[in-house]
Design a protein around this motif. Structure first.
Motif, PDB file in Angstrom:
ATOM      1  N   GLN A 249       0.817  -1.214   0.000  1.00  0.00           N
ATOM      2  CA  GLN A 249       0.000   0.000   0.000  1.00  0.00           C
ATOM      3  C   GLN A 249       0.858   1.275   0.000  1.00  0.00           C
ATOM      4  O   GLN A 249       0.604   2.207  -0.744  1.00  0.00           O
ATOM      5  CB  GLN A 249      -0.922   0.004   1.229  1.00  0.00           C
ATOM      6  CG  GLN A 249      -1.869  -1.182   1.288  1.00  0.00           C
ATOM      7  CD  GLN A 249      -2.798  -1.263   0.099  1.00  0.00           C
ATOM      8  OE1 GLN A 249      -3.360  -0.253  -0.330  1.00  0.00           O
ATOM      9  NE2 GLN A 249      -2.952  -2.465  -0.460  1.00  0.00           N
ATOM     10  N   ASP A 250       1.858   1.310   0.853  1.00  0.00           N
ATOM     11  CA  ASP A 250       2.712   2.490   0.991  1.00  0.00           C
ATOM     12  C   ASP A 250       3.739   2.513  -0.141  1.00  0.00           C
ATOM     13  O   ASP A 250       4.561   1.610  -0.269  1.00  0.00           O
ATOM     14  CB  ASP A 250       3.424   2.446   2.352  1.00  0.00           C
ATOM     15  CG  ASP A 250       4.341   3.647   2.576  1.00  0.00           C
ATOM     16  OD1 ASP A 250       4.292   4.606   1.773  1.00  0.00           O
ATOM     17  OD2 ASP A 250       5.108   3.617   3.556  1.00  0.00           O
ATOM     18  N   LYS A 251       3.699   3.547  -0.968  1.00  0.00           N
ATOM     19  CA  LYS A 251       4.651   3.669  -2.073  1.00  0.00           C
ATOM     20  C   LYS A 251       5.619   4.833  -1.863  1.00  0.00           C
ATOM     21  O   LYS A 251       6.261   5.297  -2.804  1.00  0.00           O
ATOM     22  CB  LYS A 251       3.894   3.854  -3.394  1.00  0.00           C
ATOM     23  CG  LYS A 251       2.932   2.714  -3.745  1.00  0.00           C
ATOM     24  CD  LYS A 251       3.652   1.376  -3.872  1.00  0.00           C
ATOM     25  CE  LYS A 251       2.755   0.301  -4.471  1.00  0.00           C
ATOM     26  NZ  LYS A 251       1.641  -0.126  -3.638  1.00  0.00           N
ATOM     27  N   THR A 252       5.739   5.324  -0.627  1.00  0.00           N
ATOM     28  CA  THR A 252       6.693   6.388  -0.345  1.00  0.00           C
ATOM     29  C   THR A 252       8.079   5.783  -0.134  1.00  0.00           C
ATOM     30  O   THR A 252       8.209   4.657   0.364  1.00  0.00           O
ATOM     31  CB  THR A 252       6.292   7.172   0.911  1.00  0.00           C
ATOM     32  OG1 THR A 252       6.276   6.280   2.044  1.00  0.00           O
ATOM     33  CG2 THR A 252       4.915   7.793   0.735  1.00  0.00           C
ATOM     34  N   PRO A 253       9.139   6.499  -0.484  1.00  0.00           N
ATOM     35  CA  PRO A 253      10.489   5.921  -0.402  1.00  0.00           C
ATOM     36  C   PRO A 253      11.108   5.955   0.988  1.00  0.00           C
ATOM     37  O   PRO A 253      12.117   5.283   1.221  1.00  0.00           O
ATOM     38  CB  PRO A 253      11.298   6.797  -1.371  1.00  0.00           C
ATOM     39  CG  PRO A 253      10.593   8.123  -1.350  1.00  0.00           C
ATOM     40  CD  PRO A 253       9.129   7.815  -1.171  1.00  0.00           C
ATOM     41  N   GLU A 254      10.514   6.707   1.927  1.00  0.00           N
ATOM     42  CA  GLU A 254      11.156   6.906   3.222  1.00  0.00           C
ATOM     43  C   GLU A 254      10.862   5.768   4.192  1.00  0.00           C
ATOM     44  O   GLU A 254       9.779   5.182   4.166  1.00  0.00           O
ATOM     45  CB  GLU A 254      10.687   8.224   3.861  1.00  0.00           C
ATOM     46  CG  GLU A 254      11.034   9.469   3.065  1.00  0.00           C
ATOM     47  CD  GLU A 254      10.034   9.765   1.970  1.00  0.00           C
ATOM     48  OE1 GLU A 254      10.348  10.609   1.103  1.00  0.00           O
ATOM     49  OE2 GLU A 254       8.949   9.142   1.967  1.00  0.00           O
ATOM     50  N   VAL A 281      16.520   1.292   6.401  1.00  0.00           N
ATOM     51  CA  VAL A 281      16.485   1.586   4.967  1.00  0.00           C
ATOM     52  C   VAL A 281      15.180   1.059   4.377  1.00  0.00           C
ATOM     53  O   VAL A 281      14.545   0.149   4.923  1.00  0.00           O
ATOM     54  CB  VAL A 281      17.691   0.959   4.234  1.00  0.00           C
ATOM     55  CG1 VAL A 281      18.996   1.625   4.678  1.00  0.00           C
ATOM     56  CG2 VAL A 281      17.745  -0.548   4.460  1.00  0.00           C
ATOM     57  N   ALA A 282      14.802   1.648   3.245  1.00  0.00           N
ATOM     58  CA  ALA A 282      13.548   1.258   2.589  1.00  0.00           C
ATOM     59  C   ALA A 282      13.701   1.324   1.078  1.00  0.00           C
ATOM     60  O   ALA A 282      14.505   2.100   0.547  1.00  0.00           O
ATOM     61  CB  ALA A 282      12.405   2.183   3.035  1.00  0.00           C
ATOM     62  N   GLY A 283      12.926   0.494   0.385  1.00  0.00           N
ATOM     63  CA  GLY A 283      12.878   0.534  -1.068  1.00  0.00           C
ATOM     64  C   GLY A 283      11.582  -0.093  -1.549  1.00  0.00           C
ATOM     65  O   GLY A 283      10.957  -0.874  -0.833  1.00  0.00           O
ATOM     66  N   ILE A 284      11.175   0.248  -2.772  1.00  0.00           N
ATOM     67  CA  ILE A 284       9.957  -0.312  -3.350  1.00  0.00           C
ATOM     68  C   ILE A 284      10.349  -1.398  -4.335  1.00  0.00           C
ATOM     69  O   ILE A 284      10.932  -1.130  -5.386  1.00  0.00           O
ATOM     70  CB  ILE A 284       9.112   0.764  -4.082  1.00  0.00           C
ATOM     71  CG1 ILE A 284       8.919   2.001  -3.215  1.00  0.00           C
ATOM     72  CG2 ILE A 284       7.772   0.168  -4.505  1.00  0.00           C
ATOM     73  CD1 ILE A 284       8.116   1.762  -1.970  1.00  0.00           C
ATOM     74  N   ARG A 285      10.039  -2.640  -3.996  1.00  0.00           N
ATOM     75  CA  ARG A 285      10.337  -3.749  -4.895  1.00  0.00           C
ATOM     76  C   ARG A 285       9.395  -3.698  -6.109  1.00  0.00           C
ATOM     77  O   ARG A 285       8.194  -3.481  -5.941  1.00  0.00           O
ATOM     78  CB  ARG A 285      10.126  -5.090  -4.202  1.00  0.00           C
ATOM     79  CG  ARG A 285      10.860  -5.282  -2.893  1.00  0.00           C
ATOM     80  CD  ARG A 285      10.490  -6.632  -2.296  1.00  0.00           C
ATOM     81  NE  ARG A 285      10.977  -6.817  -0.936  1.00  0.00           N
ATOM     82  CZ  ARG A 285      10.311  -6.490   0.154  1.00  0.00           C
ATOM     83  NH1 ARG A 285       9.102  -5.949   0.042  1.00  0.00           N
ATOM     84  NH2 ARG A 285      10.820  -6.706   1.356  1.00  0.00           N
ATOM     85  N   PRO A 286       9.910  -3.959  -7.294  1.00  0.00           N
ATOM     86  CA  PRO A 286       9.030  -4.021  -8.481  1.00  0.00           C
ATOM     87  C   PRO A 286       8.388  -5.402  -8.573  1.00  0.00           C
ATOM     88  O   PRO A 286       8.974  -6.345  -9.091  1.00  0.00           O
ATOM     89  CB  PRO A 286       9.994  -3.758  -9.641  1.00  0.00           C
ATOM     90  CG  PRO A 286      11.320  -4.258  -9.136  1.00  0.00           C
ATOM     91  CD  PRO A 286      11.335  -4.064  -7.646  1.00  0.00           C
TER      92      PRO A 286
END
Length: 346
Positions: A249-254, A281-286
């Motif tokens: 749900q959360d697509k923010t990078p922080e 650390v955080a990242g959005i996996r594709p």
């Protein structure tokens, strides 16, 4: 006239660039560092889905290709990037132990699951039902690899640290033009950043946010990665990476406080010694709903391609599917239907 323009330089971009290097193709890479999922990943290559004790998709072929692939990059860059690292699955019950034994008898999984239980000897950890050991596992220093490879390309004038301006791309019948660059093909390897790409943003890329904690615990002294409700992965100097979360749900990078609390709660169930949180650390996996990559050619432009959707297993998947895309472009070898973007009607 270059052979390729590559847009994006995470694991998918690096995997494809290495194909181009192997075949002496000319190219330039554009990277704006907006997507960090590859750089913050745990770095573990592991052939088994440890939640369900099942083999990863096409794991035998991927394992055969991936480890030599990264060792070749290690040699090329002159950096220590690949380390054998045992993965121990902490059992929560006798039932899980029994499920492990059943799985280890299956034809594919017997290559990767040891049938012998391993007792816990580490006083820092609560492990009431012993461990199962996964074989043929290891760790890639992904961030160091991407940084070193980018520097290597920059020295060859093949790397541009810049955002890609889609409106500046001119697509001709047999080549593309982008500002001062002309190439026969362009390949987009942008990870979750493809959501901003007008050529491929209609593809059903979901995106799944993952967060890790970095902790310091001098009394832990692990020489293996432990998988329980979270992974605990040694980083050296008493530092461990703990994670990861999965949030679609959360697509923010922080990084978020909610993920921090979730990871602390899970870590405290297994780690009995005091520790210090030294980073997050955080990242959005594709990711995709069918858990398969997004690979192929644009339906209208026959020199515009995508390599994406590696999800949480990019280390294993990347080298194989990059090679398949290269063979598709250069030699017309058909892509496997389960990863071709044509499966969505494109």
């Amino acid at each position: 006239m270059l052979d390729y323009i590559i847009v994006g330089f995470g694991l998918s971009g690096l995997s494809f660039v290495e194909q181009l290097e192997d075949h002496n193709k000319s190219f330039v890479v554009f990277e704006n560092a907006s997507q960090r999922s590859s750089r913050v990943a745990g770095g573990i290559y592991n052939p088994v889905i440890l939640k369900r004790f099942t083999a990863a998709w096409n794991v035998l072929g991927q394992m055969e290709k991936a480890v030599p692939f990264y060792k070749n990059i290690e040699t090329k860059l002159g950096k220590q990037l690949v380390t054998d690292l045992p993965v121990l699955r902490r059992f929560n019950s006798i039932e899980e132990q029994n499920s492990w034994f059943e799985a280890s008898d299956k034809p594919i999984l017997k290559h990767f699951l040891s049938p012998d239980l391993i007792p816990n000897t580490n006083e820092a950890l609560d492990v009431p039902f012993q461990y199962g050991k996964v074989k043929q596992t290891g760790k890639i220093e992904v961030e160091q690899m991407l940084t070193s490879y980018a520097n290597y390309l920059a020295q060859k004038d093949s790397f541009v640290q810049s955002s890609f301006e889609y409106s500046e791309l001119e697509i001709k019948e047999s080549y593309v033009v982008y500002k001062d660059y002309k190439a026969k093909h362009i390949v987009f390897t942008e990870g979750f950043g493809v959501k901003n790409n007008p050529f491929f943003n209609d593809l059903p890329l979901v995106g799944n946010k993952g967060e890790y904690l970095l902790i310091k615990c001098e009394s832990l002294e692990l020489d293996a990665a432990i998988k329980s409700s979270v992974f605990i992965i040694p980083q050296g100097n008493d530092v461990y990476k703990v994670g990861a979360t999965y949030d679609n749900q959360d697509k923010t990078p922080e990084p978020t406080s909610s993920a921090r609390e979730e990871l602390i709660k899970k870590l405290d169930m297994i780690l009995k010694k005091p520790y210090q949180i030294v980073g997050q650390v955080a990242g959005i996996r594709p990711t995709t709903k069918d858990r398969r990559p997004l690979v192929g050619v644009h339906p209208l432009h026959q020199n515009v391609y995508i390599l994406n959707g590696l999800g949480s297993r990019g280390i294993l998947i990347g080298p194989t599917i990059a090679g398949q895309l290269y063979e598709f472009i250069e030699n017309g070898t058909p892509l496997p239907v389960e990863m071709d973007i044509k499966r969505f009607g494109n």
